[in-house]
Scaffold this motif. Structure first.
Motif, mmCIF file in Angstrom:
data_model
loop_
_atom_site.group_PDB
_atom_site.id
_atom_site.type_symbol
_atom_site.label_atom_id
_atom_site.label_comp_id
_atom_site.label_asym_id
_atom_site.label_seq_id
_atom_site.Cartn_x
_atom_site.Cartn_y
_atom_site.Cartn_z
ATOM 1 N N ALA A 1 -11.824 -8.759 -2.814
ATOM 2 C CA ALA A 1 -10.678 -8.950 -1.920
ATOM 3 C C ALA A 1 -11.037 -9.927 -0.804
ATOM 4 O O ALA A 1 -10.198 -10.727 -0.364
ATOM 5 C CB ALA A 1 -10.232 -7.608 -1.344
ATOM 6 N N GLY A 2 -12.295 -9.870 -0.334
ATOM 7 C CA GLY A 2 -12.730 -10.813 0.692
ATOM 8 C C GLY A 2 -12.656 -12.247 0.217
ATOM 9 O O GLY A 2 -12.213 -13.144 0.955
ATOM 10 N N LEU B 1 -6.932 -7.423 3.990
ATOM 11 C CA LEU B 1 -8.120 -7.102 3.196
ATOM 12 C C LEU B 1 -8.066 -5.665 2.701
ATOM 13 O O LEU B 1 -8.293 -5.394 1.505
ATOM 14 C CB LEU B 1 -9.376 -7.331 4.029
ATOM 15 C CG LEU B 1 -10.700 -6.901 3.376
ATOM 16 C CD1 LEU B 1 -11.071 -7.870 2.261
ATOM 17 C CD2 LEU B 1 -11.824 -6.825 4.405
ATOM 18 N N ASP B 2 -7.758 -4.712 3.594
ATOM 19 C CA ASP B 2 -7.722 -3.296 3.209
ATOM 20 C C ASP B 2 -6.640 -3.035 2.175
ATOM 21 O O ASP B 2 -6.856 -2.302 1.196
ATOM 22 C CB ASP B 2 -7.493 -2.428 4.451
ATOM 23 C CG ASP B 2 -8.685 -2.466 5.409
ATOM 24 O OD1 ASP B 2 -9.794 -2.819 4.946
ATOM 25 O OD2 ASP B 2 -8.500 -2.155 6.599
ATOM 26 N N GLU C 1 -7.378 -1.710 -1.692
ATOM 27 C CA GLU C 1 -6.818 -0.452 -2.189
ATOM 28 C C GLU C 1 -5.993 -0.685 -3.449
ATOM 29 O O GLU C 1 -6.082 0.084 -4.417
ATOM 30 C CB GLU C 1 -5.947 0.192 -1.100
ATOM 31 C CG GLU C 1 -6.721 0.708 0.098
ATOM 32 C CD GLU C 1 -7.684 1.821 -0.277
ATOM 33 O OE1 GLU C 1 -7.366 2.598 -1.201
ATOM 34 O OE2 GLU C 1 -8.762 1.912 0.353
ATOM 35 N N ARG C 2 -5.195 -1.728 -3.431
ATOM 36 C CA ARG C 2 -4.374 -2.033 -4.613
ATOM 37 C C ARG C 2 -5.255 -2.399 -5.802
ATOM 38 O O ARG C 2 -4.981 -1.998 -6.948
ATOM 39 C CB ARG C 2 -3.430 -3.189 -4.276
ATOM 40 C CG ARG C 2 -2.518 -3.602 -5.420
ATOM 41 C CD ARG C 2 -1.429 -2.581 -5.717
ATOM 42 N NE ARG C 2 -0.537 -3.057 -6.748
ATOM 43 C CZ ARG C 2 0.481 -3.890 -6.524
ATOM 44 N NH1 ARG C 2 0.728 -4.304 -5.281
ATOM 45 N NH2 ARG C 2 1.247 -4.283 -7.503
ATOM 46 N N ILE D 1 -0.781 -12.653 -3.855
ATOM 47 C CA ILE D 1 -0.107 -13.345 -2.751
ATOM 48 C C ILE D 1 0.922 -12.444 -2.086
ATOM 49 O O ILE D 1 1.077 -12.441 -0.856
ATOM 50 C CB ILE D 1 0.544 -14.641 -3.273
ATOM 51 C CG1 ILE D 1 -0.549 -15.622 -3.714
ATOM 52 C CG2 ILE D 1 1.436 -15.271 -2.220
ATOM 53 C CD1 ILE D 1 -0.021 -16.855 -4.405
ATOM 54 N N GLN D 2 1.622 -11.643 -2.883
ATOM 55 C CA GLN D 2 2.614 -10.736 -2.312
ATOM 56 C C GLN D 2 1.959 -9.724 -1.368
ATOM 57 O O GLN D 2 2.458 -9.459 -0.268
ATOM 58 C CB GLN D 2 3.364 -10.005 -3.430
ATOM 59 C CG GLN D 2 4.454 -9.072 -2.925
ATOM 60 C CD GLN D 2 5.154 -8.352 -4.064
ATOM 61 O OE1 GLN D 2 4.762 -8.470 -5.231
ATOM 62 N NE2 GLN D 2 6.191 -7.605 -3.747
ATOM 63 N N VAL D 3 0.834 -9.156 -1.765
ATOM 64 C CA VAL D 3 0.133 -8.193 -0.917
ATOM 65 C C VAL D 3 -0.374 -8.868 0.350
ATOM 66 O O VAL D 3 -0.244 -8.335 1.464
ATOM 67 C CB VAL D 3 -1.028 -7.541 -1.689
ATOM 68 C CG1 VAL D 3 -1.885 -6.689 -0.755
ATOM 69 C CG2 VAL D 3 -0.494 -6.693 -2.835
ATOM 70 N N LEU D 4 -0.968 -10.049 0.212
ATOM 71 C CA LEU D 4 -1.516 -10.741 1.370
ATOM 72 C C LEU D 4 -0.423 -11.142 2.359
ATOM 73 O O LEU D 4 -0.578 -10.987 3.579
ATOM 74 C CB LEU D 4 -2.306 -11.968 0.924
ATOM 75 C CG LEU D 4 -3.583 -11.697 0.117
ATOM 76 C CD1 LEU D 4 -4.263 -13.013 -0.278
ATOM 77 C CD2 LEU D 4 -4.550 -10.824 0.899
#
Length: 647
Positions: free
Chosen positions: A459-460, A606-607, A611-612, A625-628
């Motif tokens: 994720a990072g 990031l969190d 998690e996802r 991209i949607q999550v970010l």
């Protein structure tokens, strides 16, 4: 009184006429007799109609399509380049649209093809065409000015359409063609002689081949070109008739050739250099090679598959076998594009080492197209398993299979399924997912804390890549590890960048992306694990190499002095140049600080992404991209590189 003409056409090719736009050979004329008799009600000039002709076993597309074209051109007064002749197939939408627009056309329905209700309704009439008759052969002989003898009639009835079509050419007289047929009589194959593998509807097609990428696109294009060639819509020179398949052993090159033949509905003839060499001396070798090409030409249109073609290595090699090798290559070149073109034969050659092949074989007009096959990806491996096992793996089983079979070829998966079937038989039960999983290499599930660290690390990378403008294509991690192996457990994929000049900022951004996983681990856990360093592909190793290129190769660091880029010398440059080593260290330190700043400010994103990712293990670029974007903090961009002062 003048006669009232019914509109029935007056010009028919019952007799040779001068100035005719289309020459009618003897076999085409025989086929024309059948078509003209069947279409007698439509034998009127400019009468619009769309008719389907249904054929049984005695069918050869080049002959019947040309005969139908002769009939259509005289009825509809079309130009030489126009066509109203089509063949029904599963992909006849374009032909059907063209016929509907012109309100005229003749569709050929080949043997074994089942007309749909829509195709029957679309046709004004569906007429069955019987096999050629003796009456048609007698009429053809009379038209050609030849004696109507029983032996000639028997010859025209017994010979196959492909041989008749090849013998009777415009450049030859009919008597000369008959003589060639008599002289070139081939003995019927014995029961022990292997027959060409005809396209088998129950065998694999290109739709069953997974992970072959551009090779599949080429195969579908070839199927369409062969259909157009058989309909006389294009010439053989317009067909891509030579291709080289390369890839590691077991990748599925032979199976691809079989699937290609089944999709194209043509025979496939198998040959290999080792089998030809088994014949003995060079003369015997060349005879065996010519026999394979001759067999393919007899079955044309067909596919000739040649395995181990990398045995035809460069003729420049000088050793005691050089004469034999030159003779082999010269013989193959003659067959590929010699004085007599291999019309109707598509040569598909396969090898493991394409760099060993003599360059003359790969020139234009020979095996000029090269398709490199690679190991299938995860979804492709699951699809291959479905083809061999007959069921689909789901959930954790699919995830475990995908991880454990990384680097497997199609042949490896087939072997795995054979072992699973054997285990199921031994226990007298039906084959199931459990039997497949039992055959997999030993894998172990990751501990929860390890799995979370992996998700945070990947994720990072995604967060930093997104912040500096990289386009993310996908991200994935694995819940498992291969026992006794060091293997990549996660990755972030990026869309390839467009063509642009690479500046210092470009290189620094690449370093920042490499350090994104380390920065995320340090932010969440206070330290990073050793998986980020050590191997040549590890994050810190790659970042160090890029930093060395900046400082010691490109002139973009603390000095304009440059060196030639040789990756194997980068480590020595750092080892023996303490100033360079110090500058690389400072640059990495600055970029890590920048990367950690990005991670700290985008900690919510990031969190959420970590998690996802732990829930799904794999996400598409759109999902990432949607999550970010949903969790991103709107702040002043800190993605710009820091300016270093001093030395």
């Amino acid at each position: 009184m003048p006669k009232d003409h019914s509109g029935k056409r007056t010009r028919v090719p019952w007799r040779p006429t001068t100035g005719s736009r289309t020459s009618v050979t003897l076999p085409v004329y025989m086929a024309y007799c059948s078509i003209a008799a069947a279409l007698r009600p439509w034998n009127k000039v400019e009468r619009k109609a769309i008719v389907t002709l249904v054929f049984n076993d005695d069918y050869y597309r080049p002959v019947y399509s040309q005969a139908a074209q002769v009939f259509a051109r005289e009825i509809w007064k079309s130009s030489d380049w126009e066509t109203f002749i089509f063949e029904w197939s599963n992909k006849s939408f374009r032909d059907q649209s063209l016929a509907d627009r012109n309100q005229r056309g003749i569709f050929l329905s080949p043997p074994l093809y089942q007309l749909t209700d829509d195709e029957v309704l679309f046709s004004d009439a569906v007429i069955e065409i019987g096999p050629r008759s003796r009456r048609h052969a007698e009429a053809a002989l009379r038209r050609a000015g030849l004696p109507v003898e029983e032996k000639l009639v028997d010859l025209l009835i017994s010979e196959s359409w492909p041989r008749l079509y090849s013998a009777f050419q415009d450049r030859r007289g009919p008597l000369q063609a008959l003589e060639r047929l008599r002289r070139q009589q081939f003995p019927k194959p014995s029961q022990d002689e292997p027959k060409p593998q005809i396209a088998d509807p129950s065998g694999p097609t290109l739709a069953d081949m997974h992970g072959f990428g551009p090779a599949l696109d080429w195969g579908y294009d070839l199927a369409k070109d062969l259909a157009d060639y058989r309909s006389a819509l294009i010439r053989w020179n317009d067909v891509d008739s030579g291709v080289l398949l390369s890839g590691p052993p077991g990748i599925g090159k032979t199976m691809f050739a079989s699937a290609l033949a089944n999709t194209c509905r043509v025979p496939v003839i198998y040959g290999s250099v080792s089998r030809w060499q088994e014949a003995g001396s060079l003369d015997d070798h060349l005879k065996a090679m010519r026999a394979s090409f001759t067999k393919a030409e007899k079955e044309a249109p067909s596919i000739l598959f040649i395995d181990e073609v990398d045995t035809f290595s460069h003729r420049s090699h000088s050793d005691r076998n050089s004469g034999y090798l030159r003779g082999m290559v010269t013989g193959l070149l003659e067959l590929l594009d010699g004085f007599v073109r291999r019309e109707g034969v598509v040569v598909v050659a396969a090898c493991n080492h394409p760099n060993l092949i003599d360059s003359a074989i790969l020139r234009a007009g020979r095996l000029d197209r090269h398709l490199e096959l690679t190991y299938p990806d995860g979804p492709s491996r699951l699809a291959i398993l479905k083809y061999h096992a007959g069921f689909v793996l789901q959930g954790p089983d699919a995830e475990k299979f995908t991880f454990a079979t990384d680097g497997f070829s199609g042949a490896d998966i087939e072997q795995l399924v054979r072992g699973a079937k054997r285990a199921a038989r031994r226990n007298a039960v039906d084959l199931g997912a459990v039997h497949v999983i039992e055959q997999l290499p030993t894998v172990a599930e990751l501990p929860e804390d390890y799995f979370r660290a992996l998700a945070v690390h990947e994720a990072g990378h995604a967060v930093v890549g997104f912040e500096i403008g990289h386009e993310i294509a996908g991200i994935e991690i694995s819940r498992f590890r291969a026992v006794g192996q060091r293997r990549e457990l996660g990755r972030v994929e990026y869309e390839p960048p467009g063509t642009r000049a690479r500046t210092r900022t470009t290189y620094l951004n690449a370093i920042a992306v490499c350090l994104g996983g380390i920065a995320a681990e340090m932010e969440v856990f206070g330290a990073f694990a050793d998986g980020a360093s050590g191997s040549s592909h590890a994050d810190l190793n790659r970042a160090t190499e890029i930093a060395t290129v900046i400082e010691g190769v490109t002139g973009m660091g603390h000095t304009l002095m440059v060196e030639t880029l040789e990756l194997e010398k980068l480590a020595k440059m750092r080892l023996y140049n303490t100033e360079l080593r110090r500058q690389v260290h400072l640059l990495l330190q600055d970029e890590l600080a920048r990367t950690r700043s990005i991670i700290q400010r985008q900690r919510p994103a990031l969190d959420a992404l970590a998690e996802r990712l732990m829930e799904t293990c794999a996400m598409t670029g759109e999902e990432v991209i949607q999550v970010l974007q949903s969790n991103r903090r709107s702040v002043v961009s800190l993605a710009k590189t820091q300016l270093r002062t001093g030395t």
